[in-house]
Write a protein that holds these residues in place. Sequence first.
Motif, mmCIF file in Angstrom:
data_model
loop_
_atom_site.group_PDB
_atom_site.id
_atom_site.type_symbol
_atom_site.label_atom_id
_atom_site.label_comp_id
_atom_site.label_asym_id
_atom_site.label_seq_id
_atom_site.Cartn_x
_atom_site.Cartn_y
_atom_site.Cartn_z
ATOM 1 N N PHE A 1 0.890 -1.202 -0.002
ATOM 2 C CA PHE A 1 0.052 0.091 -0.138
ATOM 3 C C PHE A 1 0.834 1.264 0.185
ATOM 4 O O PHE A 1 0.261 2.268 -0.190
ATOM 5 C CB PHE A 1 -0.888 0.009 1.256
ATOM 6 C CG PHE A 1 -2.166 -0.569 0.919
ATOM 7 C CD1 PHE A 1 -3.317 -0.045 0.390
ATOM 8 C CD2 PHE A 1 -2.325 -1.851 1.157
ATOM 9 C CE1 PHE A 1 -4.494 -0.689 0.059
ATOM 10 C CE2 PHE A 1 -3.746 -2.448 0.730
ATOM 11 C CZ PHE A 1 -4.643 -1.885 0.092
ATOM 12 N N LYS A 2 1.943 1.008 0.330
ATOM 13 C CA LYS A 2 2.996 2.380 0.106
ATOM 14 C C LYS A 2 3.068 2.925 -0.967
ATOM 15 O O LYS A 2 2.753 4.262 -1.160
ATOM 16 C CB LYS A 2 4.378 1.807 0.679
ATOM 17 C CG LYS A 2 4.881 2.479 1.979
ATOM 18 C CD LYS A 2 6.329 2.235 2.076
ATOM 19 C CE LYS A 2 6.705 2.458 3.606
ATOM 20 N NZ LYS A 2 7.711 1.700 4.106
ATOM 21 N N LEU A 12 -12.164 4.536 -4.229
ATOM 22 C CA LEU A 12 -13.534 3.882 -4.579
ATOM 23 C C LEU A 12 -13.112 2.573 -3.846
ATOM 24 O O LEU A 12 -12.132 1.909 -4.093
ATOM 25 C CB LEU A 12 -13.772 3.561 -6.016
ATOM 26 C CG LEU A 12 -13.798 4.752 -6.980
ATOM 27 C CD1 LEU A 12 -13.466 4.330 -8.345
ATOM 28 C CD2 LEU A 12 -14.804 5.748 -6.740
ATOM 29 N N ALA A 13 -14.063 2.000 -2.934
ATOM 30 C CA ALA A 13 -13.868 0.797 -2.286
ATOM 31 C C ALA A 13 -15.108 0.023 -2.037
ATOM 32 O O ALA A 13 -16.288 0.606 -1.977
ATOM 33 C CB ALA A 13 -13.202 1.001 -1.011
ATOM 34 N N TRP A 42 -7.967 0.560 8.297
ATOM 35 C CA TRP A 42 -6.748 0.616 8.224
ATOM 36 C C TRP A 42 -6.353 1.028 6.740
ATOM 37 O O TRP A 42 -5.546 1.644 6.419
ATOM 38 C CB TRP A 42 -6.067 -1.055 8.225
ATOM 39 C CG TRP A 42 -4.652 -1.281 7.853
ATOM 40 C CD1 TRP A 42 -3.482 -0.946 8.736
ATOM 41 C CD2 TRP A 42 -4.115 -1.610 6.756
ATOM 42 N NE1 TRP A 42 -2.470 -1.333 8.112
ATOM 43 C CE2 TRP A 42 -2.864 -1.691 6.829
ATOM 44 C CE3 TRP A 42 -4.620 -2.245 5.544
ATOM 45 C CZ2 TRP A 42 -2.055 -2.108 5.889
ATOM 46 C CZ3 TRP A 42 -3.868 -2.578 4.387
ATOM 47 C CH2 TRP A 42 -2.337 -2.575 4.541
ATOM 48 N N MET A 43 -7.024 0.488 5.627
ATOM 49 C CA MET A 43 -6.778 0.767 4.027
ATOM 50 C C MET A 43 -6.966 2.312 4.076
ATOM 51 O O MET A 43 -6.145 2.789 3.236
ATOM 52 C CB MET A 43 -7.711 0.177 3.305
ATOM 53 C CG MET A 43 -7.373 0.104 1.989
ATOM 54 S SD MET A 43 -8.812 -0.807 1.017
ATOM 55 C CE MET A 43 -9.896 0.316 1.044
ATOM 56 N N LEU A 60 -4.604 5.198 2.364
ATOM 57 C CA LEU A 60 -4.605 5.855 0.956
ATOM 58 C C LEU A 60 -4.921 7.352 1.279
ATOM 59 O O LEU A 60 -4.476 8.019 0.596
ATOM 60 C CB LEU A 60 -6.174 5.378 0.289
ATOM 61 C CG LEU A 60 -6.044 3.760 -0.160
ATOM 62 C CD1 LEU A 60 -7.420 3.312 -0.813
ATOM 63 C CD2 LEU A 60 -4.899 3.791 -1.168
ATOM 64 N N ASN A 61 -5.497 7.545 2.305
ATOM 65 C CA ASN A 61 -5.737 8.901 2.736
ATOM 66 C C ASN A 61 -6.356 9.928 1.557
ATOM 67 O O ASN A 61 -5.795 10.988 0.885
ATOM 68 C CB ASN A 61 -4.445 9.722 3.123
ATOM 69 C CG ASN A 61 -4.704 11.030 3.806
ATOM 70 O OD1 ASN A 61 -5.697 11.082 4.336
ATOM 71 N ND2 ASN A 61 -3.449 11.728 3.981
#
Lengths: 594, 652
Positions: free
Chosen positions: A214-215, A226-227, A411-412, A416-417
């Motif tokens: 994810f970095k 979008l999730a 967490w995700m 992503l912020n």
Amino acid sequence: MVTPKRNYRKSHPKRSRSKTATTKKPRKVFIPKPSRGEIRALVFGGISEIGKNMYGIEYNNSIVLLEFGTMFGESSTPGVNTVMPNIQYLKDRRQDVKALIVTDASMKHIGAIPHAIRDVGNPTIYARGLTKAIIENHQKTLRKKPTLAFHEVEQAESVVVNDDITLHFFGITDNAPSTLGVLVETPSGCVAYTGNLKVSHNKEVIRAEEEQVFKAAKEKDVVLSLADSVGSERPGFAITDHEIAEDVDTMMQEAPYRVMVPLFPSQIKRNAILLERALRAGKKIYVEGALLLENLQTAADLGIAQIPKEALIPIAEMKDEDDDLKKVFIAFTAEENELCEALENISRESYRHTSVMKKDTVIFPSPMIPTSAQAIQNLKDRLSRLGAITRSYDTSDVKGSGHANKSELRWMHQLLNAKFFIPLQGYHYMLNAHTHILRELGMGQDSFIIPENGTIVDISSDGKMIKKQRQQMDSTAVSVDGHNLAPIQEVVIQDRNTLSQEGIFIIIVFIDRKTLEVKKSPDIISRGFIYLRESQDLIARVRIVIKKAAEQEAKESGKIEIDNLKKVIQKQVQTFLVNETSKRPIIVPVIFTQ
Amino acid sequence: MTEKKQRTTTKKTAATSTSKSSAKAKSKSTAPAKKTATKKQATKKQDDKPQDAQKKKVPAGLYQKPIRRQGGLIGSRELTSGFDAESTLNIPQQEKGAIRVLFFGGVGEIGKNMYGIEYEDDIVLLDCGMKFAQNDTPGIDFIVPNVQYLEERKEKIRGLVISHAHLDHVGGISVIMSRIGNPPIFSRKLSIELIKNRQNEFENKDAIKYHEVEKSTVLKLSENMTLTFFSVTHTIPDSMGIVVDTPAGAIVFTGDLKLTHEDGVVGPEEVKEFAEIKKKKVLLTMADSTNAERPGFSLPEKRVVETIGKIIKETKGRIILSAFSTQIERTIKVIEFAIENGRKVIVQGRSMITNLTIASELGLLKIPLSAIIPAEKMGDYPKEQILVLATGAQGDNFAAMDRMSRGTHRHIKLDPQDTVVFSSSIIPGNEEPVQNLKDRLSKLGVDLITYQTSDVHSSGHANRDELKWIHENIDAKFFAPIHGYHFMLSAHAQILRDIGMPEENIVIPNNGSIVDISPDGKKITMQEYTMPTEVIVVDGNAVGTAQNVVLNDRITLKEEGIFVVIVLVNKRLKKVKKSPDIISRGFVYLKESQQLINRSRMVARRSVDQSLKRGRMINLDAIKRNLIRETQNYLYAETKKRPIIVPVVFIS
């Protein structure tokens, strides 16, 4: 079930028909392109339902599609087996579609590809090797076999599509061998789409590799995320396939004789783990169903399942007398809408290759889609009667597993912020719960939009504002049954519902043009209404009602006006039948003049 | 199995309707109304109802306008069976002194519970339930068990005992009682009131005699049959279990039950109650299997009530709480909590109002009359002082919840400050409507609390460990699991095996099973012969055995639709006159399928013309056969659908 009942009961069949006929004209709304530099997010399907996922990102003259799935028809749309999203919007923009990204291998994400990939301009499909193999396996079972252009993505990699669009793929862990995350980079900023992402964790501690993965996303400037929201109501972490396998393993060990397990062909990883365990326990594995077998073999080929290919024996080669019954393991193909055809046949004692013996253990997953809950109960009931032991394990598929739960999503999103957010996939209350997570993380009320099917969202070119367009795309579901793709017609569905509850009553009348009298007795055809053989008396009386109504009307007006006559007959017969039977069949008068 | 009822009770408008009303339950069965009461009399009765209600001190908020009673069975047509049912008199009588147990319905399904115990010349019936239509019986109002066995043995029936007033235990009374000679009904107070209330909707209400029993009652039905009762915990007050004592031994029928417990320690009342039963030397237990697959103990109702209490206390805005209307105890608690917290209560939904009315008449609901207000008065109070009790958490169409979610409720418009609590589980089969209901509510922005996210509901049936406790405490010799699908019954039987009951002492019955216990009480046998199991269906005004023909048609119509081809033939020329007419419903959208229709006209015309050319005589049957086949082939090739094809050929 019974639910639609009163809906139509209220609406007089005839009235409803004329009403819908006028309102149902295909609305041709012209939707302008986004202005230069704007990022547009398109929601084709997947909201207020579980299935037929399809989303899109449009930037200048490029469109990237995300998923292209189907869904099974609901009980409120009888006779419709499979539906896909409405792609009317893409019709004039075919040449703009540059890519289709598929992040999971279930029908909810790939189902529509063979049916309609050409209608969206046959773009390159970006997917992982397993997904690709499964799409190809799926095509083999269908008549339609369009040639597909694939781009396999296994590693984190970037693809420059054109000047406006660059795709960065990420989120690739061993845990879910088909899932994929993508960053769509445009000059105005990045859009992150995490698809059916599942964060791999060990006893709720997220693994370091995931952080790594994810970095990459973190370093970009993510404007919009979008999730998937399916698991957003469930606290904590989703149970993993290993935990599920653990459960099933225990049941397997407790089983005195053969073990039968319906498996969903698209649940590659879970099936692989289960079969590995069965093999380790020394079971002999039979597989029923071509698609399941092929998918398992594919998994074995790709090294996802540590199973020698020859260990998978097609059920046709099964001979009961040869085997040690305690060592037999049968994997059946489960289907999301009707659970398992082979087991269904076994329960009715009409299956060719085997039958249920006393003390066989059948292990069921919890229902994939809610409509099948009742069917499963009936199936379990019949199997139990034949002496089988029925067990069930909680996959929480509808709610969790395969989808990230609350803590994972949290967490995700932290990583992503993103500036803006659109929750996708799932019922409105799930989307709502998902925005709660973001609000807890401090996102403002006007930074997210809860979409509906057909929603268009634009982000201004300076990346400062997110706005839901007033105009919507047509979102009527499209049926893929039969040969043509056709939007579901409300009228037909309404008729089917009425027909199934009340039946139909057709009246054929011959009227003499000169004497204005009804010639011979009116003919009556009725289906699904009442048992005719026992209702001779009623039918005789209806005939009298019809004759009277027709003749009176004809004589009063002095001539034959077919439409009027029909109306009168319909009305009077309706009243009569309601009084006599409390049922309101669809009444169709047919009038011939001679 | 509880909430779906509303649908039947408010369904069709038939001209032959009378009315039902809450307060009408008051008119004792001794009321002068004869069976032949005309409609006029019925209307008159309603007129004095408002005062009636006033007299009984029922809160104004519970008053409801009488609706025109719809459908019902008044003026129903009894259909003779389409099949030649074999007489059950051929079934051999059990040995003298043996106990025979009859399973009419409720095993291998959830719903239509009905069991019977026969000893010498006496039969006592236990419960008489109904079941709602399922996917394979579309359009049917409800289903009741086949009671032909009883119809042919009317004179032996000593009575019908009702364990509690849920519809899967009492719903069949309206249809079945008159068929079996209207035996007297025995039950506890609330159950009787609820049955009477429901019976007002039906024709044979005055033929039924009710007898109230209580825990302490010893009911001597005949020389050989004595009944005693014990109270059990379930979701409706006045639930009871029944002990049937015969010279050959005692049989325990638990009804629906769970245990009142605290962390797995069973409450003292139940310990006492069951100790009493154990003294009797029980021969056979018949017990509820609904949750036999679920491990451990069920969530105690106490916890549920506490959670709801907390929600009511802590929520700021308006609360809309939806529960099964039969959860009378819980609803009463909810109302009490609301009053404690200074809220006014509005009750929405017919069945809820009816049940609360009965409860308040029986003195179960002890609250100031002003606490429950009619919905119109809602505007007089600030929103945070309102609690709405509504039916319809199953997603039922037109229930109060449904209307609120669609914004079509006359008085209640939901807004984001509202909290909606679903204090109920989802009945299997209703998942889809419930999800859609939740979806709509969520779009309105309300806070949604369900049993999945919070302890706001618990089932009324015992889990595995509770059943284990029950069986250890009854300690019967034989066991027959009832009330549930076969796999639930199997799971229940497994519990008994685990506590050491020998395999041969357990029978798992099917609907229609006949089980005999030998006179010496040593052997239990499930007979090979069974009672007829063809269910009785209620379809509009018609009552009869399942009319398979119609049902099969309905299933096809639902999936595929119908396609009627009308062809006129000129007898002299032996040719089709003009183009055939086509009527189609539920098949394809005609407006957009003109081409298909035109082509199928041609197919039909060609088919009939060809058939006419064959042979000199006109063979109508052959014409029709060919017409069906060819049209069907054509349509299937074009659309992959197989509608019912009806050929109509006129020769002139």
